[in-house]
Design a protein around this motif. Structure first.
Motif, PDB file in Angstrom:
ATOM      1  N   ASP A  68       5.937  -0.552 -48.154  1.00 27.25           N
ATOM      2  CA  ASP A  68       4.539  -0.425 -47.793  1.00 27.25           C
ATOM      3  C   ASP A  68       4.127  -1.013 -46.400  1.00 27.25           C
ATOM      4  O   ASP A  68       3.316  -0.965 -45.697  1.00 27.25           O
ATOM      5  CB  ASP A  68       3.536  -1.326 -48.662  1.00 27.25           C
ATOM      6  N   ASP A  69       5.492  -1.836 -45.880  1.00 30.51           N
ATOM      7  CA  ASP A  69       5.452  -2.277 -44.258  1.00 30.51           C
ATOM      8  C   ASP A  69       5.910  -1.271 -43.520  1.00 30.51           C
ATOM      9  O   ASP A  69       5.801  -1.471 -42.137  1.00 30.51           O
ATOM     10  CB  ASP A  69       6.214  -3.766 -44.301  1.00 30.51           C
ATOM     11  N   VAL A  70       6.265  -0.139 -43.849  1.00 30.46           N
ATOM     12  CA  VAL A  70       6.895   0.935 -42.978  1.00 30.46           C
ATOM     13  C   VAL A  70       5.648   1.231 -42.020  1.00 30.46           C
ATOM     14  O   VAL A  70       4.674   1.801 -42.735  1.00 30.46           O
ATOM     15  CB  VAL A  70       7.587   1.919 -43.486  1.00 30.46           C
ATOM     16  N   ILE A  71       5.877   1.515 -40.779  1.00 25.96           N
ATOM     17  CA  ILE A  71       5.005   2.033 -40.164  1.00 25.96           C
ATOM     18  C   ILE A  71       5.330   3.604 -39.584  1.00 25.96           C
ATOM     19  O   ILE A  71       6.403   3.389 -38.826  1.00 25.96           O
ATOM     20  CB  ILE A  71       4.468   1.258 -38.663  1.00 25.96           C
ATOM     21  N   GLY A  72       4.829   4.538 -39.866  1.00 25.18           N
ATOM     22  CA  GLY A  72       5.185   5.682 -39.670  1.00 25.18           C
ATOM     23  C   GLY A  72       6.307   6.407 -40.741  1.00 25.18           C
ATOM     24  O   GLY A  72       6.301   5.966 -41.990  1.00 25.18           O
ATOM     25  N   GLU A  73       7.263   6.939 -40.335  1.00 21.90           N
ATOM     26  CA  GLU A  73       8.489   7.465 -41.370  1.00 21.90           C
ATOM     27  C   GLU A  73       9.608   6.883 -41.032  1.00 21.90           C
ATOM     28  O   GLU A  73      10.134   6.327 -39.934  1.00 21.90           O
ATOM     29  CB  GLU A  73       8.663   9.008 -40.805  1.00 21.90           C
ATOM     30  N   VAL A  74      10.521   6.602 -42.139  1.00 25.76           N
ATOM     31  CA  VAL A  74      11.880   5.758 -41.843  1.00 25.76           C
ATOM     32  C   VAL A  74      12.560   6.983 -41.319  1.00 25.76           C
ATOM     33  O   VAL A  74      12.814   7.864 -41.514  1.00 25.76           O
ATOM     34  CB  VAL A  74      12.291   5.430 -43.382  1.00 25.76           C
ATOM     35  N   ASP A  75      13.418   5.955 -40.435  1.00 30.78           N
ATOM     36  CA  ASP A  75      14.494   6.948 -39.579  1.00 30.78           C
ATOM     37  C   ASP A  75      14.012   7.614 -38.528  1.00 30.78           C
ATOM     38  O   ASP A  75      14.821   8.275 -37.721  1.00 30.78           O
ATOM     39  CB  ASP A  75      15.354   7.601 -40.554  1.00 30.78           C
ATOM     40  N   ALA A  76      12.684   7.973 -38.497  1.00 33.77           N
ATOM     41  CA  ALA A  76      12.177   8.934 -37.430  1.00 33.77           C
ATOM     42  C   ALA A  76      11.052   8.318 -36.707  1.00 33.77           C
ATOM     43  O   ALA A  76      10.149   8.821 -36.417  1.00 33.77           O
ATOM     44  CB  ALA A  76      11.346  10.221 -38.288  1.00 33.77           C
ATOM     45  N   GLY A  77      11.249   6.741 -36.351  1.00 30.66           N
ATOM     46  CA  GLY A  77      10.318   6.202 -35.542  1.00 30.66           C
ATOM     47  C   GLY A  77      10.473   6.229 -34.158  1.00 30.66           C
ATOM     48  O   GLY A  77       9.615   5.684 -33.293  1.00 30.66           O
ATOM     49  N   HIS A  78      11.400   6.690 -33.655  1.00 35.80           N
ATOM     50  CA  HIS A  78      11.662   6.564 -32.127  1.00 35.80           C
ATOM     51  C   HIS A  78      10.576   7.154 -31.262  1.00 35.80           C
ATOM     52  O   HIS A  78      10.128   6.832 -30.386  1.00 35.80           O
ATOM     53  CB  HIS A  78      12.981   7.321 -31.628  1.00 35.80           C
ATOM     54  N   GLY A  79      10.006   8.517 -31.840  1.00 33.64           N
ATOM     55  CA  GLY A  79       8.962   9.181 -31.106  1.00 33.64           C
ATOM     56  C   GLY A  79       7.751   8.260 -31.205  1.00 33.64           C
ATOM     57  O   GLY A  79       6.978   8.037 -30.094  1.00 33.64           O
ATOM     58  N   LEU A  80       7.383   7.675 -32.169  1.00 42.91           N
ATOM     59  CA  LEU A  80       6.382   6.717 -32.234  1.00 42.91           C
ATOM     60  C   LEU A  80       6.623   5.397 -31.359  1.00 42.91           C
ATOM     61  O   LEU A  80       5.518   4.976 -30.737  1.00 42.91           O
ATOM     62  CB  LEU A  80       6.168   6.133 -33.558  1.00 42.91           C
ATOM     63  N   VAL A  81       7.844   4.951 -31.409  1.00 44.91           N
ATOM     64  CA  VAL A  81       8.306   3.882 -30.466  1.00 44.91           C
ATOM     65  C   VAL A  81       7.988   4.106 -29.097  1.00 44.91           C
ATOM     66  O   VAL A  81       7.285   3.423 -28.164  1.00 44.91           O
ATOM     67  CB  VAL A  81       9.719   3.455 -30.623  1.00 44.91           C
ATOM     68  N   GLU A  82       8.198   5.421 -28.581  1.00 50.67           N
ATOM     69  CA  GLU A  82       7.775   5.952 -27.221  1.00 50.67           C
ATOM     70  C   GLU A  82       6.559   5.862 -26.905  1.00 50.67           C
ATOM     71  O   GLU A  82       6.214   5.563 -25.727  1.00 50.67           O
ATOM     72  CB  GLU A  82       8.658   7.266 -27.020  1.00 50.67           C
ATOM     73  N   VAL A  83       5.700   6.297 -27.827  1.00 51.05           N
ATOM     74  CA  VAL A  83       4.149   6.390 -27.665  1.00 51.05           C
ATOM     75  C   VAL A  83       3.682   5.148 -27.364  1.00 51.05           C
ATOM     76  O   VAL A  83       2.980   4.882 -26.686  1.00 51.05           O
ATOM     77  CB  VAL A  83       3.493   7.202 -28.634  1.00 51.05           C
ATOM     78  N   VAL A  84       4.055   4.308 -28.249  1.00 51.13           N
ATOM     79  CA  VAL A  84       3.645   2.678 -28.177  1.00 51.13           C
ATOM     80  C   VAL A  84       4.021   1.937 -27.080  1.00 51.13           C
ATOM     81  O   VAL A  84       3.270   1.392 -26.334  1.00 51.13           O
ATOM     82  CB  VAL A  84       4.262   2.148 -29.440  1.00 51.13           C
ATOM     83  N   LEU A  85       5.494   2.262 -26.668  1.00 51.04           N
ATOM     84  CA  LEU A  85       5.676   2.026 -25.178  1.00 51.04           C
ATOM     85  C   LEU A  85       5.205   2.601 -24.365  1.00 51.04           C
ATOM     86  O   LEU A  85       4.878   1.858 -22.974  1.00 51.04           O
ATOM     87  CB  LEU A  85       7.424   2.071 -25.214  1.00 51.04           C
ATOM     88  N   ALA A  86       4.734   3.796 -24.207  1.00 46.13           N
ATOM     89  CA  ALA A  86       4.105   4.315 -23.048  1.00 46.13           C
ATOM     90  C   ALA A  86       2.667   3.733 -22.982  1.00 46.13           C
ATOM     91  O   ALA A  86       2.205   3.653 -21.744  1.00 46.13           O
ATOM     92  CB  ALA A  86       3.646   6.031 -23.518  1.00 46.13           C
ATOM     93  N   ALA A  87       2.137   3.370 -24.195  1.00 48.11           N
ATOM     94  CA  ALA A  87       0.699   2.644 -23.785  1.00 48.11           C
ATOM     95  C   ALA A  87       1.111   1.370 -23.399  1.00 48.11           C
ATOM     96  O   ALA A  87       0.185   0.949 -22.396  1.00 48.11           O
ATOM     97  CB  ALA A  87       0.105   2.626 -25.303  1.00 48.11           C
ATOM     98  N   GLY A  88       2.000   0.582 -23.541  1.00 49.92           N
ATOM     99  CA  GLY A  88       2.132  -0.748 -23.011  1.00 49.92           C
ATOM    100  C   GLY A  88       2.889  -0.494 -21.403  1.00 49.92           C
ATOM    101  O   GLY A  88       2.014  -1.346 -20.493  1.00 49.92           O
ATOM    102  N   ARG A  89       3.427   0.448 -21.392  1.00 50.57           N
ATOM    103  CA  ARG A  89       3.890   0.724 -19.839  1.00 50.57           C
ATOM    104  C   ARG A  89       2.703   1.364 -19.036  1.00 50.57           C
ATOM    105  O   ARG A  89       2.763   0.742 -17.886  1.00 50.57           O
ATOM    106  CB  ARG A  89       5.042   1.779 -19.863  1.00 50.57           C
ATOM    107  N   ALA A  90       1.728   1.912 -19.333  1.00 49.58           N
ATOM    108  CA  ALA A  90       0.749   2.576 -18.696  1.00 49.58           C
ATOM    109  C   ALA A  90      -0.202   1.167 -18.324  1.00 49.58           C
ATOM    110  O   ALA A  90      -0.733   1.135 -17.230  1.00 49.58           O
ATOM    111  CB  ALA A  90       0.075   3.612 -19.274  1.00 49.58           C
TER     112      ALA A  90
END
Length: 378
Positions: free
Chosen positions: A220-242
């Motif tokens: 229940d603590d997983v955000i998104g999909e197991v093993d396929a989180g890189h795309g979400l990480v990139e979007v989250v980082l894009a928010a932070g970088r911007a």
């Protein structure tokens, strides 16, 4: 078009008035000198919530404003002008992006209203080494019962020392260097086996190093999909970088404005030093660079609003350019102020210190320049 619309201009004016009145540079000095443990003023954070800023990226149907990344960037730019210390980047931008895009209904119900109300600080733990490289995530997430056990270290977790929850990138499959096999978990900072060490930062704010020793999380603590989180990480980082790029742009603008004001008042040989042509040329060059950075940042924010999944290159351009220009603005400010620019008596040195940290965070200019070059086939 690289211009703000009417609503965004109104937000900019309100944000500038708020941070100038409630969070001037003197407030950062207070946080530094009094060694405030959180690294920010929680009362100010609640006031930001009252202004609606904490919910700026939370969709309206989830209790926020849904005002978009350009609006968030406008706030970050004004924050950069006064060196406002707050968890806006970590919580209102990065955590809100992760949870609103990929959080489970239960996660959204628990945390998004708390973010909007200014009652929660959520830190995102990505980096593990001296240099930013999310693909090299090595923190292990081994299956255990109906969940996972996390083991490893996260370094320089912004606001990690004051977090009510952590969003942690971990490796559930593959090897460090591979983009596949990365997953995101929502972790309680008080969980058994999790140790936090507060870091003393150059910019007098808050960060932590986290050590995970078999920390138990559930499915229940997983955000998104197991093993396929890189795309979400990139979007989250894009928010932070911007957000950082916008803050760096505001930092550069204020450094430039203070330098020009000093050129107009400092006298040497019977006239203001701003009358010397050599300094005029340097100031004119810096002005052009500051405007270029502003355009690059606004373009990246607009790209995020248009399609966050396809905005990474525009964000990298903005982060690289804003970091380069903020560094130039700091260097020119120090040099044109002369010896006093290196002292703590005036604020220029504080802008330089924040510039250094923000430039390195989530990828420095070299990291993002390399990303753009590789994407273009160089």
């Amino acid at each position: 078009m690289l211009v703000l619309n009417h609503d965004q201009v109104m937000l900019q004016d309100a944000a500038r008035g708020f941070v100038t009145d409630r969070a001037p540079v003197a407030a950062l000095r207070t946080i530094r000198d009094e060694k405030i443990a959180d690294g920010f003023d929680r009362d100010l954070w609640r006031q930001m919530a009252d202004m609606g800023w904490t919910g700026i990226l939370v969709p309206e149907d989830q209790g926020g404003l849904g005002f978009g990344f350009v609006g968030a960037g406008v706030i970050c730019e004004e924050i950069g002008r006064t060196l406002t210390a707050s968890p806006f980047l970590s919580t209102a931008m990065m955590a809100a992006t992760a949870l609103s895009r990929a959080g489970t209904p239960a996660q959204q119900e628990r945390w998004l209203p708390a973010i909007v109300a200014g009652e929660a600080v959520i830190a995102t733990a990505i980096d593990e080494g001296r240099k930013h490289d999310p693909a090299k995530t090595a923190l292990k997430a081994e299956r255990s019962g109906n969940g996972f056990r996390l083991t490893g270290i996260k370094t320089y977790v912004v606001d990690g020392q004051a977090a009510d929850a952590l969003i942690v990138a971990a490796r559930t499959a593959g090897a460090p260097g591979e983009t596949e096999g990365i997953s995101l978990f929502l972790v309680d900072p008080k969980a058994r086996g999790l140790a936090s060490e507060r870091l003393v930062t150059l910019d007098s704010r808050g960060a932590a190093e986290l050590t995970f020793d078999g920390v138990q999380v559930t499915a229940d603590d997983v955000i998104g999909e197991v093993d396929a989180g890189h795309g979400l990480v990139e979007v989250v980082l894009a928010a932070g970088r911007a957000g950082l790029a916008a803050e760096l742009s505001g930092n550069a603008q204020e450094s430039f404005a203070r330098t020009v004001a000093y050129l107009r008042e400092r006298k040497q040989f019977g006239r203001t030093i701003g009358a010397f042509q050599a300094l005029q040329h340097r100031a004119a060059h810096l002005f052009c660079e500051v405007e270029l950075a502003r355009s690059a940042v606004l373009s990246a924010l607009q790209a995020l609003d248009a399609d966050a999944d396809k905005a990474s290159l525009a964000v990298s351009v903005a982060k690289a350019k804003a970091a380069q220009v903020a560094r130039l603005a700091s260097q020119e400010a120090i040099q044109m102020h002369g010896g006093i620019g290196m002292t703590d008596a005036i604020d220029i040195g504080l802008f330089m210190k924040r510039m250094q940290v923000a430039s390195e965070l989530y990828g420095d200019a070299d990291f993002h320049t390399d990303r753009v070059a590789l994407a273009r086939g160089f």
